[in-house]
Design an enzyme around this catalytic site. Structure first.
Site, mmCIF file in Angstrom:
data_model
loop_
_atom_site.group_PDB
_atom_site.id
_atom_site.type_symbol
_atom_site.label_atom_id
_atom_site.label_comp_id
_atom_site.label_asym_id
_atom_site.label_seq_id
_atom_site.Cartn_x
_atom_site.Cartn_y
_atom_site.Cartn_z
ATOM 1 N N ASP A 153 40.945 37.884 40.351
ATOM 2 C CA ASP A 153 39.687 38.511 39.949
ATOM 3 C C ASP A 153 39.169 39.433 41.049
ATOM 4 O OD1 ASP A 153 37.551 39.046 38.327
ATOM 5 O OD2 ASP A 153 36.480 37.179 38.756
ATOM 6 N N ASN B 14 40.233 40.366 27.468
ATOM 7 C CA ASN B 14 40.412 41.685 28.088
ATOM 8 C C ASN B 14 40.682 42.787 27.060
ATOM 9 O OD1 ASN B 14 42.111 40.383 31.064
ATOM 10 N ND2 ASN B 14 39.939 40.779 30.729
HETATM 11 C C1 FPP Z 1 40.542 41.058 37.132
HETATM 12 O O1 FPP Z 1 39.812 42.033 37.820
HETATM 13 C C2 FPP Z 1 41.884 41.488 36.899
HETATM 14 C C3 FPP Z 1 42.420 41.750 35.686
HETATM 15 C C4 FPP Z 1 41.703 41.675 34.421
HETATM 16 C C5 FPP Z 1 43.797 42.171 35.542
HETATM 17 C C6 FPP Z 1 44.738 41.620 36.552
HETATM 18 C C7 FPP Z 1 45.700 42.661 36.792
HETATM 19 C C8 FPP Z 1 46.300 42.904 37.938
HETATM 20 C C9 FPP Z 1 46.184 42.106 39.168
HETATM 21 C C10 FPP Z 1 47.124 44.100 37.970
HETATM 22 C C11 FPP Z 1 48.531 43.852 38.171
HETATM 23 C C12 FPP Z 1 49.165 42.924 37.257
HETATM 24 C C13 FPP Z 1 50.282 43.202 36.635
HETATM 25 C C14 FPP Z 1 50.996 42.119 35.934
HETATM 26 C C15 FPP Z 1 50.868 44.544 36.643
HETATM 27 P P1 FPP Z 1 38.564 42.657 37.117
HETATM 28 O O2 FPP Z 1 38.977 43.963 36.549
HETATM 29 O O3 FPP Z 1 37.972 41.694 36.145
HETATM 30 O O4 FPP Z 1 37.611 42.861 38.349
HETATM 31 P P2 FPP Z 1 36.020 42.814 38.366
HETATM 32 O O5 FPP Z 1 35.612 41.429 37.935
HETATM 33 O O6 FPP Z 1 35.705 43.090 39.798
HETATM 34 O O7 FPP Z 1 35.555 43.887 37.438
#
Ligand code: FPP
Length: 235
Positions: free
Chosen positions: A15, A63
């Site tokens: 996260d 998501n």
């Molecule tokens: C959470 O951060 C992350 C995700 C929803 C996606 C996770 C994806 C990756 C780590 C990218 C790489 C993975 C692969 C398999 C290519 P957020 O966007 O919710 O962050 P925030 O809470 O700060 O908005």
């Protein structure tokens, strides 16, 4: 002196990519790209340490409600990651698996996933499990439906349903439950991740945002796990 026990299975809620990018005045995709680099480093470290399973929450069913442009960018990043990382996965003998409703993903992602899963199937180091279009509640409901069908058609009796049989209908059927869950960016939630499997898991929450999470942070979380006394409900 006894060796402190390594977790067999580490699960991670990755996260904070969006916040990391915003702090730098960059689009969210920039954070996801750096997050993918963190995932590579953490996977390699798990292989170096001898962790058997690493399950990461890469994309939840929730998501899909994000703006289409971010969804498209994440799917393109996943496809790129799979193609780009394959030599590295092979070199580190990492096996790739998935959990979640993979059929929800775009064709190009599914093709890249199928190819990477098949190519790495015989690798014997860490198994990297990508949770994609994953929802623990959906997984549990699907398992309940499959047991109900078997009971209704006389293949099992309702009394035969126990934790072992139930777990065998989950996407994680072949894996031990996670010993350690790491969540980055300070949030104290499970967010519909592995709700059945995390029943006795030790949870370590770090304030670090996922793109800033390092191999040393992984080792620190494992050391914290090793300091805990796991009682599984006993005294
Ligand atoms: C959470 O951060 C992350 C995700 C929803 C996606 C996770 C994806 C990756 C780590 C990218 C790489 C993975 C692969 C398999 C290519 P957020 O966007 O919710 O962050 P925030 O809470 O700060 O908005």
């Amino acid at each position: 002196m006894a060796q402190p026990t390594l977790p067999r299975h580490v699960a991670v809620i990755m996260d904070g990519n969006g916040r990391w990018a915003r702090e730098r005045g960059q689009p969210r995709l920039f954070g996801h790209q750096r997050g993918a680099e963190t995932l590579r480093a953490v996977t390699e470290e798990c292989a170096a340490l001898g962790i058997e399973f690493l399950t990461v929450y890469a994309f939840s069913t929730e998501n899909w409600k994000r703006p289409q442009a971010e969804i498209d960018a994440l799917m393109a990043l996943l496809e790129f990651f799979l193609q780009n990382e394959l030599p590295n996965l092979m070199a580190n003998r990492i096996r790739l698996k998935t959990i979640g409703r993979i059929h929800d993903l775009p064709d190009a992602c599914r093709t890249a996933l199928d190819a990477a899963v098949a190519a790495t199937a015989r690798n014997t180091s860490t198994t990297l499990v990508l949770a994609l279009s994953y929802s623990a509640r959906t997984e549990i409901i699907d398992a309940v439906r499959s047991l109900c069908r078997d009971a209704a058609e006389g293949r099992i009796s309702p009394e035969a349903v126990d934790p072992g049989l139930f777990a065998s209908r989950l996407h994680t059927a072949e894996m031990p439950d996670p010993d350690l869950l790491i969540r980055t960016s300070g949030e104290m939630r499970l967010s519909n991740f592995l709700l059945w499997q995390l029943s006795y898991t030790e949870i370590v929450v770090t304030q670090k945002l996922w793109p800033d999470f390092t191999r040393e942070d992984l080792r620190a979380a494992i050391a914290e796990f090793q300091r805990r006394e796991r009682r599984f409900g006993t005294v």
